[in-house]
Scaffold this active site. Structure first.
Site, PDB file in Angstrom:
ATOM      1  N   CYS A   1       1.039  -1.204  -0.025  1.00  0.00           N
ATOM      2  CA  CYS A   1      -0.125  -0.014  -0.034  1.00  0.00           C
ATOM      3  C   CYS A   1       0.766   1.328   0.111  1.00  0.00           C
ATOM      4  O   CYS A   1       0.350   2.479  -0.256  1.00  0.00           O
ATOM      5  CB  CYS A   1      -1.113   0.050   1.282  1.00  0.00           C
ATOM      6  SG  CYS A   1      -1.912  -1.102   1.235  1.00  0.00           S
TER       7      CYS A   1
ATOM      8  N   HIS B   1      -3.498   7.168   1.854  1.00  0.00           N
ATOM      9  CA  HIS B   1      -3.915   5.993   1.387  1.00  0.00           C
ATOM     10  C   HIS B   1      -5.186   5.728   2.093  1.00  0.00           C
ATOM     11  O   HIS B   1      -5.574   5.892   3.185  1.00  0.00           O
ATOM     12  CB  HIS B   1      -2.965   5.067   1.884  1.00  0.00           C
ATOM     13  CG  HIS B   1      -3.114   3.561   1.796  1.00  0.00           C
ATOM     14  ND1 HIS B   1      -3.731   3.060   0.492  1.00  0.00           N
ATOM     15  CD2 HIS B   1      -3.330   2.606   2.766  1.00  0.00           C
ATOM     16  CE1 HIS B   1      -3.819   1.818   0.815  1.00  0.00           C
ATOM     17  NE2 HIS B   1      -3.803   1.392   2.042  1.00  0.00           N
TER      18      HIS B   1
ATOM     19  N   ASN C   1      -9.862  -0.260  -0.288  1.00  0.00           N
ATOM     20  CA  ASN C   1      -8.561  -0.184  -0.257  1.00  0.00           C
ATOM     21  C   ASN C   1      -8.029  -0.747  -1.464  1.00  0.00           C
ATOM     22  O   ASN C   1      -8.095  -1.921  -1.909  1.00  0.00           O
ATOM     23  CB  ASN C   1      -7.925  -0.875   0.829  1.00  0.00           C
ATOM     24  CG  ASN C   1      -6.579  -0.851   1.023  1.00  0.00           C
ATOM     25  OD1 ASN C   1      -5.888  -0.444  -0.011  1.00  0.00           O
ATOM     26  ND2 ASN C   1      -5.949  -1.409   2.101  1.00  0.00           N
TER      27      ASN C   1
END
Length: 325
Positions: free
Chosen positions: A114, A252, A282
């Site tokens: 990520c 993020h 996500n």
């Protein structure tokens, strides 16, 4: 004269298929209310069976290039941040390169989960500032749906697929301070002691399988808030910038509670934070460029504004980028 890596184009791509929380409730023990309360997610995009990570990356790259004055044939560098490449090798970035007609330039994948897009931006920035490249295409693309256990409600409800990209060009930075346009600083970290808190339980060298995502959710949350706050504060201090001077935080998009907790810890008002996790979930390395592109295209992020990007992922890895767009 200071060299700066200036963002001259931005683009993104989302698969057509939308999967809502209600859809997931038909296949796993969960509910819309349960997912929203814990993550802020309402839906996610899922790649079609015939869509690969490189397909998503190519679409986002073309959109970014269309928004710039850079011809693909003049690119010097392509970095694709992904944890879900098409194949173990060669790099999916080479597929992107071929599709764009950018033959001959450097092209490679980068894996920091990520935090991948932040790591990739920092890497491209280093190439541009030292003169090894003048133009770069940086992409974050994932098909995380391919590595999910769709019976594990603790993970399968959190992730989605997508891609985002930016085009960078090396330009003279001007005064060499926070008033310059372009990337002002990058800050990267990792701590392998926490390897098993967020990982995939397979790989070519260990199980000879792809594996699926495993996560200790509470521990990841606890580490995320502290490490992301640290990465943001580090970027501000390095550039003599206060949180009040920031125009936008583009985090993020892992979890709405993490985003809100980080913003509160920094004293940032919600109206300065770009949030897409409710619609994208996500998307790992794709989440930051997806959010940035949306905010640029809808007019929230405007030329000359000060933008802070930050992310954290498995490993753990974490980092931040401060840029004037």
């Amino acid at each position: 004269m200071v060299k700066r890596s200036v963002i001259v184009g931005c683009g993104s791509y989302l698969p057509a298929r939308i999967v809502t929380n209600e859809d997931l409730a038909h296949t796993v023990e969960t509910s819309d209310a349960w997912i929203r309360e814990r993550s802020g997610i309402a839906q996610r995009r899922i790649a079609a069976n015939d869509e690969t990570t490189s397909d998503l990356a190519i679409a986002a790259a073309r959109a970014a290039l269309d928004g710039s004055d850079i011809d693909p044939s003049t690119l010097d560098l392509i970095i694709l941040a992904t944890a879900t490449p098409d194949n173990t090798f060669p790099a999916s970035a080479t597929k992107v390169q071929a599709a764009l007609g950018a033959a001959g330039c450097m092209a490679f994948d980068l894996q920091a989960v990520c935090t991948g897009f932040v790591y990739a931006l920092a890497t491209a920035d280093a190439f541009l500032r030292c003169g090894q490249a003048r133009t770069a295409l940086v992409i974050g693309a994932e098909t995380f749906s391919r590595i999910l256990d769709w019976q594990d409600r603790g993970t399968c409800v959190l992730f989605g697929d997508g891609a985002g990209a930016v085009v960078l060009r090396a330009e003279d930075g001007g005064r060499g301070d926070k008033s310059d346009r372009g990337i002002l600083s990058t800050h990267l970290h990792a701590d392998g002691q926490h390897y098993d808190m967020l990982y995939v339980d397979g790989g070519p060298s260990s199980t000879q399988t792809t594996g699926v995502v495993r996560m200790q959710g509470r521990e990841v949350f606890r580490h995320a808030v502290s490490k992301l706050s640290m990465a943001v504060e580090e970027a501000l201090a390095a550039n003599d910038v206060t949180a009040e001077e920031l125009d936008w935080l583009v985090p993020h998009q892992a979890n709405r509670r993490i985003i809100d907790s980080t913003a509160r810890k920094l004293g940032l008002p919600p109206e300065k934070v770009v949030v897409t996790v409710d619609r994208h979930a996500n998307t790992s390395a794709a989440s930051i460029p997806l959010a940035l592109d949306e905010a640029i295209r809808d007019g929230r992020v405007r030329p000359g504004q000060l933008v802070l990007l930050e992310g954290m992922g498995g490993g753990f890895t974490w980092g931040s980028v401060l840029a004037r767009v």
